[in-house]
Design an enzyme around this catalytic site. Sequence first.
Site, short mmCIF file in Angstrom:
data_model
loop_
_atom_site.label_atom_id
_atom_site.label_comp_id
_atom_site.label_asym_id
_atom_site.label_seq_id
_atom_site.Cartn_x
_atom_site.Cartn_y
_atom_site.Cartn_z
N GLU A 193 144.25 3.03 -39.38
CA GLU A 193 143.65 4.22 -39.24
C GLU A 193 144.44 5.11 -38.18
OE1 GLU A 193 139.43 4.56 -38.52
OE2 GLU A 193 138.97 4.88 -40.78
N HIS A 230 148.44 -22.63 -45.56
CA HIS A 230 148.17 -23.27 -46.63
C HIS A 230 147.88 -22.13 -48.04
CE1 HIS A 230 148.33 -27.46 -45.05
NE2 HIS A 230 147.69 -26.87 -44.06
N LYS A 274 135.08 10.85 -48.58
CA LYS A 274 133.71 11.12 -48.14
C LYS A 274 133.03 12.19 -48.83
CE LYS A 274 133.93 9.60 -43.36
NZ LYS A 274 134.01 10.32 -42.05
O1 PA5 Z 1 137.70 4.82 -36.25
C1 PA5 Z 1 136.86 5.89 -36.61
O2 PA5 Z 1 136.78 7.07 -36.17
C2 PA5 Z 1 136.26 5.38 -37.88
O3 PA5 Z 1 136.50 4.19 -38.51
C3 PA5 Z 1 134.66 5.57 -37.77
O4 PA5 Z 1 134.38 4.56 -36.65
C4 PA5 Z 1 133.85 5.34 -39.02
O5 PA5 Z 1 134.32 5.97 -40.12
C5 PA5 Z 1 132.34 5.30 -38.57
O6 PA5 Z 1 132.05 6.61 -38.29
P1 PA5 Z 1 130.83 7.10 -37.58
O7 PA5 Z 1 130.76 6.26 -36.13
O8 PA5 Z 1 130.90 8.40 -37.11
O9 PA5 Z 1 129.74 6.69 -38.50
#
Ligand code: PA5
Length: 460
Positions: free
Chosen positions: A297, A324, A441
């Site tokens: 990410e 394996h 989203k």
């Molecule tokens: O690293 C990040 O920003 C994302 O993976 C969020 O943690 C994830 O989308 C969850 O978001 P939130 O904590 O706002 O619900």
Amino acid sequence: MTTESTLTLDTKHVMDERLGEHKLTQADLQALAPKVAEILKEIAGERAKGEHRFRELPHERPQVDEIKRIVAERRDAIENLIVLGIGGSALGNIALQSALNPLTYNLLSKAERRGPRLFVMDNVDPAYFEAVMHFVEQDGWANTLVNVISKSGETAETSAQFLIVRDRLIKALDEAKGKDHILVTTDLSKGTMREIVDAQGYRSLVVPDGVGGRFSVLSPVGLLSAAFCGIDIDSLLDGAAAMDKPVSDPNPMTNPAALMAMIYYLYDQRGKNIHVMMPYSQQLRDLADWFRQLYAESLGKIRPSDGKCVGPTPVKALGVTDQHSQVQLYREGPNDKVFTFLEVEAFECDSIIPLAFEGVEAMEYLGRSKNGTLAGLLAAEKRATELALLVSKRPSLTVRFPEVKARTVGEFIYMYEAMIPIMGKLYGINPYDQPAVELGKVLTFHFMGRHGYEKPAIDL
Ligand code: PA5
């Protein structure tokens, strides 16, 4: 207590002659080092101005006292702790739990466990969700605490789970008592979840300002469930704090985060864009999962300067299990990978392989070997695999844990987190955003009928 970091980084198998043209040389690293030295300077300056906030967490320890208070008040009274969260609001919690508590933790009796059972619900699969609900409901909602974690306070998955769980709590206990079983971790002032907390009077913790989800494990996001389950969060933070010194070293050749960043980046530039993390430790398995999100990410982005899609693809594997399953590909498939092994020098226990079936060599050697324990076998297999990869010209590095303890896990987390902005600057991208997650989203909002999203963002 030592204030030094104790993890070691072994890079000899990226420099080994046997790699042929796949080897990195000191000269390759030295050529990139001045640029990375500049990057380290920039990061230090930005940090002094309040950026890279995750770097301060082990020093400032926001709300750690409050976490300890909550745990002291509630731990004995609850059987089950449910965490509702996803991505960076879940993966760190899972990784800490599997690294630092027995993998059979939830199966232990209350006397043997150091806290409540822990369920981190990071999916909305109804079969999974209801299976956990069924289990928890047998103990009763009165014995359950729910920690809703969402930094944005807007995440559909977490909100849906929260609505269901809240409804069941109210039905089981009534509205006022139900409230007492919900604890929300969210932004201090922004987002729908914060509005709900304020309106309903839920107890809450704060995701520190400027700390993104995937960098938040050492904040109340990851620390509350860890503390509830008996994990030594002070040692975890001590380990992270100790790692701050080496990863702040201005010399990229001796700074472990910078050195790893250079190795990964140089290999990616040479077509090795698949970066496999392979712990030889079941306990560290979910840390590789945590790493996968952090890397993917943060680094998989369109570079603004030239519109190019960049970023290595992280893959998690597990030694010895995946020997394996994956190693055939790793040795003879495309030479497009660099491997990072996580190795443990001393396990907290070991199992001796008994000598039996004398004369049956395929059995006897295991018990006869001077390494005749499960830890000995695991170490031999790790060594064998890295050498087998080496002769196939596949580079690897090893992060060595003296032992798996809260302290070393804290060091590891901080080292990898500190590496990410260095890599971000090498790639020319912002490691702290995730713009590509947005479209999925908003389309989900459309499909679920959220007002304001009637018109789909793209042609369907
Ligand atoms: O690293 C990040 O920003 C994302 O993976 C969020 O943690 C994830 O989308 C969850 O978001 P939130 O904590 O706002 O619900």
